[in-house]
Design an enzyme around this catalytic site. Structure first.
Site, PDB file in Angstrom:
ATOM      1  N   SER A 152       0.861  -1.179   0.000  1.00 22.83           N
ATOM      2  CA  SER A 152       0.000   0.000   0.000  1.00 22.83           C
ATOM      3  C   SER A 152       0.900   1.232   0.000  1.00 22.83           C
ATOM      4  CB  SER A 152      -0.920  -0.024   1.223  1.00 22.83           C
ATOM      5  OG  SER A 152      -1.923   0.951   1.066  1.00 22.83           O
ATOM      6  N   GLU A 153       0.591   2.193  -0.849  1.00 22.74           N
ATOM      7  CA  GLU A 153       1.493   3.320  -1.093  1.00 22.74           C
ATOM      8  C   GLU A 153       1.860   4.082   0.168  1.00 22.74           C
ATOM      9  OE1 GLU A 153      -1.216   2.332  -2.873  1.00 22.74           O
ATOM     10  OE2 GLU A 153      -1.657   4.000  -4.228  1.00 22.74           O
ATOM     11  N   ASN A 154       0.969   4.076   1.154  1.00 22.76           N
ATOM     12  CA  ASN A 154       1.225   4.864   2.358  1.00 22.76           C
ATOM     13  C   ASN A 154       2.230   4.205   3.307  1.00 22.76           C
ATOM     14  OD1 ASN A 154      -0.763   2.917   2.809  1.00 22.76           O
ATOM     15  ND2 ASN A 154      -1.707   4.048   4.463  1.00 22.76           N
ATOM     16  N   GLY A 155       2.934   3.175   2.829  1.00 21.67           N
ATOM     17  CA  GLY A 155       4.059   2.672   3.596  1.00 21.67           C
ATOM     18  C   GLY A 155       3.834   1.336   4.267  1.00 21.67           C
ATOM     19  N   SER A 169       8.515   3.658   0.088  1.00 22.02           N
ATOM     20  CA  SER A 169       7.345   3.040  -0.532  1.00 22.02           C
ATOM     21  C   SER A 169       7.365   3.222  -2.054  1.00 22.02           C
ATOM     22  CB  SER A 169       6.079   3.657   0.055  1.00 22.02           C
ATOM     23  OG  SER A 169       4.939   2.984  -0.401  1.00 22.02           O
TER      24      SER A 169
END
Lengths: 231, 222, 231, 222
Positions: D45-48, D87
């Site tokens: 997930s892009e948010n880490g 990320s």
């Protein structure tokens, strides 16, 4: 997603002529066992990228002394008189960078970028005319990203998916190299089950790791070096 | 007292509580031995340590923990470890308040040469260039002359420069000199030195503060 | 080296017209208390840099809705219809970047560099002609570093020197912003003594932190938002 | 079965054990509900987050842990958290094996438009551009036509493009299409569809595989 591999197999993936990043600042973080296996297997004409050249007789100096290294990209080899001797007699090509520039060039490759604009070394001997860029009214030096085919990394701990934890000053270049190399081979003395390392305590996420070599024991090379202990 | 001891004992006065400092390899690293144990400073080491301290007791040494000079260090409470990119981000973002650094040559404009002697000594660059260029305050620790007795404080550096206009202060066994827009200002001299005898071993022209202090007295305070 | 500060004093350092980075991706990592204090103190003409605009009525949306924000540099504000409305009616200037480019621009400033070369968005609408650079035979887009006067950060835990630990997905932009802003103000519900956090578990070293605000309790804004829970 | 259900059930077959995948916000994220609980994948997930999973049970939800779509997620064993720079380094270094992504338009060359409808919808760019440009395999999940019944699979994208030549496969409620050097190759069709009826709702010219499978059968296998 078990990445545990035999050391012979992991290192056999490296061909002669490969560009290989090696973690470690001095001894801490140096993957001595992976290096020893590379020495044993006999790959030649390597380009190595490492902060330093270790010291004579250990680590990558073994590869240099065996004539396996054509080129070393590094920042300082002052602790290794043998490597300096090889450099001075033109048996080893050495490319020096300021330490933080070497780190940042590797990190830039690891971030999937191609270069960065800096002012470090502007006006100094290390900067060539063709590295200068005038951009939006300022003058910069363009430092290009530094990639590698392989990275050899020592981790204090891993899970079998390849999530890595480093200890002390042994982290240094390793997380950057793990991102920058196409194939990442890790050695570790301690491999646990996924979930045993807290998710926010993982230094290198497993996506950046390709194979994992378990060290049955840490040899003398990993111990405190008596000649660096002041009495 | 040796020349080195004089320099280091004087250098202790440069360290202010609450600050972050970096000690260059060689002479500056030896300063550690002269710092009081309860000093509230954070020592940055380029290899990814903030909170480095003196050599650890033998039984507490870790093979995974050295400073940039290779010593098996102990750490202070609140120490952190990080990668080399973060370590140099800290340097380039000028978060290191003070760097003490060695010199082959330093000149009246605060230019520093300490990484290369062409044809003789070129082991690499290390962290010196970024520390010199980006630390807000650079204090050079050096003997006043080289081992052949030749001046190291020059009108203009002749060796390849590490960074330009970076040095704030020079501490030698003979004097303390501040780099000012007007040139090198001598603020302290060792006992027995006169303006004339100091100038005689210094290539750069010197300016003398009206109230030049006794370096030797300052050293005794340490 | 105790950085613990009263919230009023910490936020009072921010003048009108300041460029302020705000951590957080959605709610996690958003420093709600620092934002609320900024709202209370009344600073105007702010430029904010944040991944998103939070949601209407919370976080930086409060500042936007109060007319305090001239400009928002962000990546996606789709979850905040009010912010979109302010943008569409020209009451808020919005600059969009691809999410990873925003992160990397901030990180570049945090690394003390000035820009980087990328291929993201080459040939797309977001790339202007004057951002193109032909270098060593390749075409790149130059993305410039993004700095700020202040960063407002939420940490799950800190020591009183300002060593920070983040939790879950609340890390996101915070470590990058802590490096990129000239003054870094951190709020945390848990402050411990130096040494209680293991040195290799610190996400943001204290060198990047200027002041530390202790939160006596976490208000409702920090709780799970019921409208995001699927039943 | 709804169109959405058809797409998602077929999309499950795209997910291979041992792989790392990213699910774009919207339709792709809903795929989570269709994945078997013991599936050996890591969801980025892009948010880490690497190792994101389905919504957590109510009592285990953390306000500090969401996926990029805002759901309070659980995580798999071996999950890691990291900053947004790492990320997206993971994305740009092509460590994500497969991204499932939504589309406003996709064309016969594999160009994708999914971030902006000028004058109507421009909430930002998010992570779409880097995911689309750098993931080795992009599978578009989309209804075959928009809500007005107009084709979304075009000869050439008319909206601002997210990334060029990035899409490998398109899964709709009516067909599965592979982007090939010769154009769009239909490998599966829903029950009742004929080459003619599929072409009629597709702007791009279609090529049909000799052994076009029944999409509906594939869906039933899920």
């Amino acid at each position: 997603m078990n990445k545990v591999t035999h050391i012979e197999e992991a290192i056999a993936a490296i061909p002669s002529g490969a560009v290989v990043m090696v973690g470690g600042f001095g001894s801490p973080g140096t993957p001595f066992s992976l290096i020893n296996e590379l020495l044993r297997q006999g790959q030649k004409h390597l380009t190595l990228i490492k902060n330093d050249a270790n010291e004579a007789g250990i680590g990558i100096s073994k590869l240099i002394e065996a004539g396996r290294v054509d080129r070393l990209i590094t920042t300082h080899i002052g602790l290794n008189k043998t490597a300096i001797e090889w450099m001075n007699t033109q048996r080893l090509e050495v490319e020096f960078h300021p330490q933080g520039m070497l780190a940042e060039k590797i990190r830039t490759a690891g971030a999937g970028s191609f270069g960065f604009l800096t002012d470090i070394g502007l006006g100094c001997e290390i900067t060539r005319e063709d590295q200068l860029l005038d951009w939006e009214g300022e003058r910069y030096k363009v430092e290009m990203a530094l990639k590698a085919d392989f990275a050899l990394i020592h981790a204090a701990r891993s899970d079998r998916l390849g999530n890595l934890v480093y200890e002390g000053s042994a982290m240094n270049f390793s997380p950057l190299m793990a991102m920058a190399a196409d194939q990442v081979i890790v050695e570790t003395p301690e491999c646990c089950e996924p979930g045993e390392i807290a998710p926010n305590q993982i230094h290198t996420p497993c996506a950046f790791v390709n194979s994992l070599v378990l060290l049955p024991l840490l040899t003398q090379e990993y111990a405190v070096m008596e000649h660096h202990v002041r009495h | 007292m040796s020349d080195i001891e004089i320099i280091l004992k004087r250098a202790v006065h440069e360290v202010h509580p609450g600050s972050i400092l970096n000690l260059g390899i060689g002479l500056p690293t030896q300063l550690l031995d002269y710092l009081p144990d309860d000093l509230d400073v954070m020592i940055h080491s380029e290899n990814g340590v903030l909170g480095a301290w003196k050599q650890a007791p033998r039984e507490e040494m870790s093979a995974s923990l050295i400073d940039a000079a290779g010593a098996y260090i102990s750490t202070v409470k609140g120490c952190s470890f990080f990668d080399s990119a973060v370590s140099f981000a800290m340097i380039r973002r000028s978060k290191i308040d003070l760097t003490m650094i060695g010199a082959f040559e330093v000149d009246q404009e605060g230019n520093l040469a300490n990484w290369k002697i062409p044809g003789k000594f070129s082991p690499g660059i290390g962290g010196a260039m970024e520390l010199a260029q980006k630390t807000p305050r650079i204090v050079v620790l050096s003997t006043h002359c080289d081992k052949h007795g030749k001046p190291k404080i020059l009108t203009k550096c002749r060796l390849p420069v590490t960074a330009y206009h970076c040095v704030s202060r020079i501490i030698t066994d003979k004097a303390v000199l501040d780099v000012t827009p007007d040139g090198l200002l001598v603020t302290e001299m060792a006992a027995g030195m006169t303006p004339e005898s100091l100038q005689a071993i210094t290539e750069a022209p010197l300016i003398f503060a009206a109230d030049t202090l006794d370096l030797t007295e300052e050293v005794k305070l340490s």
